[in-house]
Design an enzyme around this catalytic site. Structure first.
Site, PDB file in Angstrom:
ATOM      1  N   CYS A 129       0.910  -1.273   0.113  1.00  0.00           N
ATOM      2  CA  CYS A 129      -0.132   0.024  -0.095  1.00  0.00           C
ATOM      3  C   CYS A 129       0.879   1.342   0.108  1.00  0.00           C
ATOM      4  CB  CYS A 129      -0.878  -0.109   1.154  1.00  0.00           C
ATOM      5  SG  CYS A 129      -0.213  -0.666   3.008  1.00  0.00           S
ATOM      6  N   HIS A 238      -2.767   6.303   4.826  1.00  0.00           N
ATOM      7  CA  HIS A 238      -1.449   6.270   4.976  1.00  0.00           C
ATOM      8  C   HIS A 238      -0.763   7.548   4.523  1.00  0.00           C
ATOM      9  CE1 HIS A 238      -1.424   2.211   5.936  1.00  0.00           C
ATOM     10  NE2 HIS A 238      -0.817   1.717   5.197  1.00  0.00           N
TER      11      HIS A 238
HETATM   12  O1  3JN Z   1       1.103  -2.225   7.528  1.00  0.00           O
HETATM   13  C1  3JN Z   1       0.799  -2.051   6.859  1.00  0.00           C
HETATM   14  O2  3JN Z   1       0.350  -0.775   6.677  1.00  0.00           O
HETATM   15  C2  3JN Z   1       0.815  -2.446   5.492  1.00  0.00           C
HETATM   16  C3  3JN Z   1       0.902  -3.982   5.531  1.00  0.00           C
HETATM   17  C4  3JN Z   1       1.010  -4.826   4.562  1.00  0.00           C
HETATM   18  C5  3JN Z   1       1.562  -6.289   4.776  1.00  0.00           C
HETATM   19  C6  3JN Z   1       1.098  -6.791   5.931  1.00  0.00           C
HETATM   20  C7  3JN Z   1       1.542  -8.137   6.168  1.00  0.00           C
HETATM   21  C8  3JN Z   1       2.077  -9.147   5.491  1.00  0.00           C
HETATM   22  C9  3JN Z   1       1.973  -7.198   3.749  1.00  0.00           C
HETATM   23  C10 3JN Z   1       2.158  -6.642   2.283  1.00  0.00           C
HETATM   24  O3  3JN Z   1       1.109  -6.087   1.794  1.00  0.00           O
HETATM   25  O4  3JN Z   1       3.287  -6.077   2.030  1.00  0.00           O
HETATM   26  C11 3JN Z   1       2.254  -8.157   4.235  1.00  0.00           C
HETATM   27  C12 3JN Z   1       3.013  -9.139   2.945  1.00  0.00           C
HETATM   28  O5  3JN Z   1       2.051  -9.932   2.245  1.00  0.00           O
HETATM   29  O6  3JN Z   1       4.151  -9.391   3.132  1.00  0.00           O
END
Ligand code: 3JN
Length: 333
Positions: A129, A238
């Site tokens: 994101c 964000h």
């Molecule tokens: O913490 C956030 O604001 C975004 C989090 C994204 C996220 C959380 C856990 C695992 C991801 C991501 O989309 O990169 C993942 C992941 O798939 O690695």
């Protein structure tokens, strides 16, 4: 117009639910919607286009007849089940980081690199994101003045960490005891300079994702990126403070003009009236909001600005559905 059988994997999560909402809002040509979740979350129903749809337990056989599978159930589920979806003939659009950096998996933000969709071999990855909102704003500037270096600090809302994170913040604000902890510290009235786990060099995984994904989406390995990702007790989006150094000189009027014409970007910049992007305004919108646009006077060709976007929408669900729309457009399937 052709209608598609669409599956949402991880349908009961914050992003999964948002995907269903966005499919409905954008009138995506859905012939049949199938919803999947873990055994724990299966058995509920979610309303789509006015009708309840059962949430079923995900199995390897779930993808028979599915044209498009939107995955948002974490990397481990994507790794295990996406190959079965591809084998069954579905296009997988995966919101996790499981496949993002694989060479034959396009990593796509439709405003930035729609042409990469053509290279897919069954899986298209939806970027992180924080990366998505940054590249939407930076692409039109990179095209014109070529970016040398980006220094970004994020202020990421709690919905990015899922429902447990929202529960922790609400529990702490309500001063409830026995609040289940998603974060290693209290998040109410606090700021955590850690998103995801720490990796080599003192950076977090989220910071490394921003560096690598930005280069891949922009198709330019020469761009230097350094990031600090921070969790703030906020919902709605964000925020990012971005410092950019360009190769070529620019004028602020030209920057405003380029951003003003850029798809997916909305400028909110009238400091005399205290107008600038904020998560309370980005909530439930699809634009990437840009403001506080000003020169960095300490270097040649330096620019500072502030970007805010709804992380569950453009940062996840909307971008995934836009990829599916672009795929239909390009392949005319
Ligand atoms: O913490 C956030 O604001 C975004 C989090 C994204 C996220 C959380 C856990 C695992 C991801 C991501 O989309 O990169 C993942 C992941 O798939 O690695």
């Amino acid at each position: 117009m052709k209608q598609y059988q669409v599956a949402v994997v991880g349908a009961t999560g914050l992003v999964g639910r948002k995907m269903i909402q966005v499919l409905e809002e954008r009138k995506f040509p859905v012939e049949k919607l199938r919803l999947f979740a873990s055994a724990k979350s299966a058995g509920t129903t979610i309303v789509f286009n006015g009708k309840p749809v059962d949430v079923d337990k995900l199995t390897k056989e779930s993808f028979k007849g599915i044209d498009i599978a939107l995955f948002s159930a974490g990397g481990a589920i994507s790794k295990e089940f996406a190959p079965h979806a591809v084998k069954a003939g579905a296009l997988v659009i995966d919101n996790s980081s499981a496949f993002r950096m694989e060479q034959d998996v396009p990593l796509v933000v439709p405003e930035v690199n729609p042409q990469d969709i053509l290279k897919h071999k069954g899986i298209i990855a939806n970027p992180n994101c924080s990366t998505i909102q940054m590249v939407v704003a930076l692409k039109p500037l990179h095209d014109r003045w070529k970016i040398k270096r980006i220094v970004v600090s994020t202020y990421q809302g709690i919905t990015g960490a899922g429902k447990k994170a929202v529960d922790q913040l609400e529990g702490e604000l309500a001063k409830r005891t026995n609040v289940e902890k998603k974060f290693p510290h209290p998040i109410a009235y606090n700021v955590l300079p850690q998103i995801d786990v720490f990796v080599d060099g003192g950076y977090t995984k989220e910071e490394v994702k921003m560096v690598n994904e930005t280069k891949k989406i922009m198709g330019d390995d020469s761009i230097k990126v350094t990031a600090t990702c921070v969790r703030v007790p906020v919902t709605g989006g964000h925020s990012e403070s971005v410092n950019v150094e360009f190769e070529k000189p620019f004028s602020l009027l030209e920057v405003l003009d380029a951003l003003g014409k850029a798809p997916g970007v909305a400028i909110q910049d009238d400091v005399a009236k205290s107008i600038y992007p904020m998560p309370i305004w980005s909530h439930e919108k699809d634009d990437v909001f840009v403001g506080r646009i000003r020169r960095d006077e300490t270097i040649a060709n330096g620019l500072n600005f502030w970007i805010v976007s709804d992380n569950l929408r453009k940062g996840a669900a909307t971008n995934a559905v836009q990829i599916a729309e672009e795929w239909i457009k390009q392949f005319k399937i």
